[in-house]
Write a protein that holds these residues in place. Structure first.
Motif, short mmCIF file in Angstrom:
data_model
loop_
_atom_site.label_atom_id
_atom_site.label_comp_id
_atom_site.label_asym_id
_atom_site.label_seq_id
_atom_site.Cartn_x
_atom_site.Cartn_y
_atom_site.Cartn_z
N SER A 59 20.87 59.99 -3.73
CA SER A 59 19.54 59.34 -4.29
C SER A 59 19.62 59.87 -5.98
CB SER A 59 18.84 60.49 -3.34
OG SER A 59 17.66 59.95 -4.28
N LEU A 60 19.79 59.17 -6.75
CA LEU A 60 19.50 59.29 -8.39
C LEU A 60 18.23 59.11 -8.50
CD1 LEU A 60 21.81 56.03 -9.30
CD2 LEU A 60 22.50 58.20 -8.27
N GLN A 61 17.91 59.96 -9.37
CA GLN A 61 16.44 60.60 -9.91
C GLN A 61 15.98 60.77 -11.62
OE1 GLN A 61 15.28 63.85 -10.78
NE2 GLN A 61 13.16 63.40 -11.51
N THR B 72 30.33 55.16 -6.22
CA THR B 72 31.61 54.36 -7.06
C THR B 72 30.59 54.36 -8.01
OG1 THR B 72 30.49 52.56 -6.19
CG2 THR B 72 31.99 53.26 -5.37
N ASP B 73 31.81 54.29 -9.27
CA ASP B 73 31.43 54.32 -11.20
C ASP B 73 29.77 52.93 -11.26
OD1 ASP B 73 33.24 55.66 -11.41
OD2 ASP B 73 33.89 54.71 -12.54
N GLU B 74 30.14 51.40 -10.00
CA GLU B 74 29.31 50.77 -10.63
C GLU B 74 28.66 50.81 -9.43
OE1 GLU B 74 29.44 45.72 -8.92
OE2 GLU B 74 31.32 46.77 -8.13
N SER B 75 28.16 51.94 -8.00
CA SER B 75 26.55 51.77 -7.98
C SER B 75 26.35 52.83 -8.38
CB SER B 75 27.42 52.37 -6.08
OG SER B 75 27.12 53.62 -6.65
N TRP B 76 27.02 53.99 -8.91
CA TRP B 76 25.81 55.14 -9.70
C TRP B 76 25.08 54.11 -11.13
CZ3 TRP B 76 27.04 60.55 -10.25
CH2 TRP B 76 27.67 61.21 -9.06
N GLN B 77 26.41 52.77 -11.63
CA GLN B 77 25.35 52.95 -13.55
C GLN B 77 24.51 51.73 -12.91
OE1 GLN B 77 29.19 50.73 -14.28
NE2 GLN B 77 30.39 52.84 -14.89
N ARG B 78 24.54 50.95 -11.94
CA ARG B 78 23.17 50.06 -11.47
C ARG B 78 22.41 50.59 -11.02
NH1 ARG B 78 25.46 45.38 -7.65
NH2 ARG B 78 26.72 44.04 -8.84
N GLY B 79 22.60 51.60 -10.06
CA GLY B 79 21.44 53.07 -10.09
C GLY B 79 20.28 53.07 -11.09
N PHE B 80 21.56 53.53 -12.05
CA PHE B 80 20.46 54.36 -13.11
C PHE B 80 19.84 53.42 -14.36
CE2 PHE B 80 22.49 58.42 -12.53
CZ PHE B 80 21.71 59.21 -12.45
N VAL C 28 30.38 45.81 -3.11
CA VAL C 28 29.54 46.85 -3.27
C VAL C 28 28.20 46.53 -2.66
CG1 VAL C 28 28.75 48.97 -3.45
CG2 VAL C 28 31.08 48.19 -5.35
N ALA C 29 27.63 46.82 -1.75
CA ALA C 29 26.49 46.62 -0.93
C ALA C 29 25.71 47.62 -2.20
CB ALA C 29 26.52 47.15 0.73
N LEU C 30 24.67 47.39 -2.13
CA LEU C 30 23.69 48.41 -3.49
C LEU C 30 22.20 48.05 -2.82
CD1 LEU C 30 24.26 50.60 -4.98
CD2 LEU C 30 23.63 49.10 -6.82
N VAL C 31 21.49 49.10 -2.18
CA VAL C 31 20.54 48.92 -1.14
C VAL C 31 19.41 49.61 -1.91
CG1 VAL C 31 18.86 49.55 -0.05
CG2 VAL C 31 20.99 48.61 0.31
N PHE C 32 18.19 49.70 -3.73
CA PHE C 32 17.48 50.85 -3.51
C PHE C 32 16.01 50.48 -2.83
CE2 PHE C 32 19.53 48.04 -7.02
CZ PHE C 32 20.06 49.57 -7.87
N GLY D 68 10.79 58.56 -10.98
CA GLY D 68 11.22 57.69 -9.97
C GLY D 68 12.78 58.16 -8.96
N THR D 69 12.63 57.73 -7.84
CA THR D 69 13.70 57.63 -6.96
C THR D 69 14.76 56.66 -7.03
OG1 THR D 69 12.93 60.18 -6.85
CG2 THR D 69 14.80 59.32 -5.27
N VAL D 70 15.38 56.28 -6.53
CA VAL D 70 15.99 55.42 -5.79
C VAL D 70 17.60 55.74 -5.02
CG1 VAL D 70 15.48 53.61 -7.29
CG2 VAL D 70 18.23 54.57 -7.78
N ASP D 71 17.63 55.26 -3.90
CA ASP D 71 18.62 55.45 -3.52
C ASP D 71 20.07 54.32 -3.16
OD1 ASP D 71 17.34 56.71 0.16
OD2 ASP D 71 17.64 57.82 -1.86
N ILE D 72 21.27 54.68 -2.97
CA ILE D 72 21.86 54.08 -3.68
C ILE D 72 22.94 53.69 -1.99
CG2 ILE D 72 21.86 53.94 -6.05
CD1 ILE D 72 24.38 55.44 -5.99
#
Length: 163
Positions: free
Chosen positions: A119-121, A144-152, A3-7, A136-140
């Motif tokens: 976008s997670l906040q 997927t479960d993995e991207s949400w977990q990494r983002g938070f 999963v490509a994840l960009v913050f 803070g806010t990050v874009d993912i």
């Protein structure tokens, strides 16, 4: 497939002098906002509902592991039912946190633009004053479960509890 994840910080994070001291937290969960065409056409998706609960549990567990005590929201449950989004209720989150005897109010959001862009906040505010201590806010990339977990986890580690 990885999963490509960009913050990407959308705005400067709000940082207090140091990480917040452990205390009592009224955590109002994670609010999901679907801005996508898919959501407008197909409605609520079960996997996103489950993912929202998973993200809230992840944040709650992280707070407890850091020594915070999550206060029960039962005494304000009826009032909370009338609030569509505790993260955007003109201070009702901190008013309820104060009523619950909490030191902090913690709110979170996920805004879905598409299955690729979310976008997670998180926002941690002082209950007594309503002052934002950390936010803070990050874009993912990827819904997927993995991207949400990494983002938070990123938000918690690098913005909310950054030293």
């Amino acid at each position: 497939m990885k999963v490509a994840l960009v913050f990407c910080l959308l705005a400067s994070p709000v940082l207090a002098e140091g990480p917040p001291a452990a205390g009592r937290v009224a955590f109002f969960g994670i609010h999901f906002i679907d801005l996508s065409t898919e959501g407008a056409i197909n409605g609520v998706r079960a996997d996103e509902t489950a993912r929202t609960g998973m993200a809230a549990a992840l944040v709650a567990e992280d707070m407890v592991a850091r020594g915070f005590v999550l206060v029960p929201l039962d005494p304000v449950a009826k009032r909370l039912e009338t609030v569509s989004n505790p993260a955007r209720c003109n201070g009702c989150d901190t008013a309820m946190a104060q009523e619950l005897g909490a030191d902090y109010a913690l709110t979170g959001e996920v805004s879905k633009v598409s299955n690729l862009i979310l976008s997670l906040q998180l926002n941690l505010r002082e209950a007594e004053t309503g002052k934002t201590l950390r936010a803070g806010t990050v874009d993912i990339r990827g819904n997927t479960d993995e991207s949400w977990q990494r983002g938070f986890r990123y938000l918690l580690r690098n913005l909310i509890f950054r030293k």
